[in-house]
Design an enzyme around this catalytic site. Structure first.
Site, short mmCIF file in Angstrom:
data_model
loop_
_atom_site.label_atom_id
_atom_site.label_comp_id
_atom_site.label_asym_id
_atom_site.label_seq_id
_atom_site.Cartn_x
_atom_site.Cartn_y
_atom_site.Cartn_z
N HIS A 1 0.83 -1.21 0.00
CA HIS A 1 0.00 0.00 0.00
C HIS A 1 0.87 1.27 0.00
O HIS A 1 0.68 2.17 -0.83
CB HIS A 1 -0.92 -0.01 1.22
CG HIS A 1 -1.75 1.22 1.38
ND1 HIS A 1 -3.05 1.30 0.97
CD2 HIS A 1 -1.45 2.45 1.89
CE1 HIS A 1 -3.53 2.52 1.22
NE2 HIS A 1 -2.57 3.23 1.78
N GLU A 2 1.81 1.34 0.92
CA GLU A 2 2.60 2.57 1.06
C GLU A 2 3.49 2.81 -0.17
O GLU A 2 3.73 3.96 -0.54
CB GLU A 2 3.43 2.54 2.35
CG GLU A 2 2.60 2.45 3.64
CD GLU A 2 1.60 3.59 3.82
OE1 GLU A 2 1.85 4.70 3.32
OE2 GLU A 2 0.55 3.36 4.45
N HIS B 1 1.76 4.90 -2.62
CA HIS B 1 1.86 6.35 -2.39
C HIS B 1 3.21 6.87 -2.87
O HIS B 1 3.29 7.95 -3.47
CB HIS B 1 1.73 6.66 -0.90
CG HIS B 1 0.35 6.48 -0.34
ND1 HIS B 1 -0.77 6.94 -0.98
CD2 HIS B 1 -0.07 5.89 0.80
CE1 HIS B 1 -1.84 6.65 -0.24
NE2 HIS B 1 -1.44 6.00 0.85
N HIS C 1 -5.52 7.41 -2.28
CA HIS C 1 -6.39 6.33 -1.83
C HIS C 1 -7.48 6.03 -2.85
O HIS C 1 -8.01 6.92 -3.50
CB HIS C 1 -7.01 6.68 -0.48
CG HIS C 1 -6.01 6.55 0.63
ND1 HIS C 1 -5.96 7.37 1.71
CD2 HIS C 1 -4.99 5.67 0.78
CE1 HIS C 1 -4.96 7.01 2.50
NE2 HIS C 1 -4.35 5.98 1.96
ZN LIG Z 1 -2.51 5.18 2.24
#
Ligand SMILES: [Zn+2]
Ligand SMILES: *[C@@H]1O[C@H](CO)[C@@H](O)[C@H](O)[C@H]1NC(C)=O
Ligand SMILES: *[C@@H]1O[C@H](CO)[C@@H](O)[C@H](O)[C@H]1NC(C)=O
Ligand SMILES: *[C@@H]1O[C@H](CO)[C@@H](O)[C@H](O)[C@H]1NC(C)=O
Ligand SMILES: *[C@@H]1O[C@H](CO)[C@@H](O)[C@H](O)[C@H]1NC(C)=O
Ligand SMILES: [Zn+2]
Length: 296
Positions: free
Chosen positions: A251-252, A255, A261
């Protein structure tokens, strides 16, 4: 390079007040949970003791404006924050602090703000993609990135981290044309991954166990921070209440590469993470998002 958790967060760095407020309310998960349940049913026009914590939550994730004294009054801004939040997470849009909303808020999540950059007139149609980018669409201008490890809190050894992080990078590499190579420790690298506790000098203090699990900065910053106070799991058998390190890494890294998101709960870029689960595979929405950002 200016720290960039998201476009809106940048401006918070210049308001001392919200930052101080954030630091002072370092609360345990159960305290936050108790006060939220106590506030169930709260709605516009009344004051409820502890409501400032709800405002703080919505402020941290981009729903309630900063630079405002966070009082216990249920004001227009809080009602509208609740409505946007309920719409974002496909809850019934009541504008009240109802039980479904509280349950959603109590799930641990990523600390990066949610972004709302879809064309408004298209939001009603499910045709619109669920993935988002940071405001201004920041990107890397190279496809060969290096990474290294640097922590201010000792939680998991680099030896243990190394294969987990390498697998997480590999998932993005497989669909994006990026390559990720580990740089030697203590050398310069594009991406720096580490564990940190509470206040850790980037303006976005962690909150102890629960709620915020990790955060990362938009391109081309490269900082990826894990909250040292979570119960991290490094195995393939994450048990209840544990947080799977690899799932959060995937997930990170999204980014780090420039994705915000996603509204799709199946996407790795969905902000919330259910403890005890393993969610390491990219969803179609994530693949569409990274391709739209770099190949589109
Ligand atoms: Zn996030
Ligand atoms: C914020 O509001 C509270 C309650 O109205 C008040 O007591 C406090 O002094 C205010 N703080 C600031 C910094 O304005
Ligand atoms: C972390 O989770 C494991 C497995 O559920 C548990 O045995 C351990 O007590 C937990 N540690 C903390 C600090 O909560
Ligand atoms: C977990 O599974 C992955 C791939 O399925 C494997 O490469 C890895 O070694 C496993 N990790 C552990 C700690 O068993
Ligand atoms: C967005 O996510 C929702 C919920 O999973 C899904 O029903 C919808 O089809 C998705 N939209 C697109 C364009 O993928
Ligand atoms: Zn940080």
């Amino acid at each position: 390079m200016a720290p960039k958790l998201s476009h809106h967060l940048i401006s918070y760095a210049f308001f001392l007040l919200p930052l101080l407020v954030q630091v002072s309310v370092v609360k345990s998960e159960s305290q936050f949970s108790k006060s939220l349940h106590f506030l169930q049913g709260a709605q516009i026009g009344h004051a409820f003791k502890g409501l400032n914590q709800v405002k703080q939550y919505f402020n941290a994730f981009g729903y309630y404006p900063s630079g405002i004294n966070l009082t216990d009054d249920f004001d227009d801004l809080l009602e509208s924050a609740l409505k946007i939040y309920q719409k974002q997470y496909r809850l019934e849009v009541t504008g009240k602090l109802d039980s479904d909303t509280i349950e959603n808020m109590l799930i641990p999540r990523c600390g990066v703000q949610d972004v709302f950059n879809k064309p408004n007139d298209l939001v009603e149609f499910d045709m619109v993609a669920n993935y988002t980018f940071f405001n201004g669409m920041p990107r890397w201008n190279t496809r060969q990135l290096t990474y290294t490890f640097r922590s201010s809190a000792q939680v998991i050894s680099v030896q243990q981290l190394r294969p987990i992080i390498a697998r997480a990078f590999q998932r993005w590499a497989a669909v994006s044309g990026f390559t990720f190579q580990e740089a030697p420790l203590f050398t310069q690298a594009d991406i720096v991954i580490g564990f940190h506790r509470l206040f850790h000098w980037d303006g976005y203090p962690f909150d102890g166990p629960g709620n915020v699990l990790a955060h990362a900065f938009a391109p081309q910053d490269g900082r990826l921070h894990y909250d040292a106070d979570e119960n991290w799991s490094t195995t393939n058998l994450t048990t209840i209440n544990q947080i799977d390190l690899e799932s959060v890494a995937v997930h990170e890294i999204g980014h780090i590469l420039g994705l915000g998101h996603s509204q799709d709960p199946r996407a790795i870029m969905f902000a919330y993470y259910m403890p005890g689960t393993i969610k390491r595979n990219l969803g179609q929405d994530d693949i569409d998002g990274i391709r739209a950002l770099y190949l589109g």
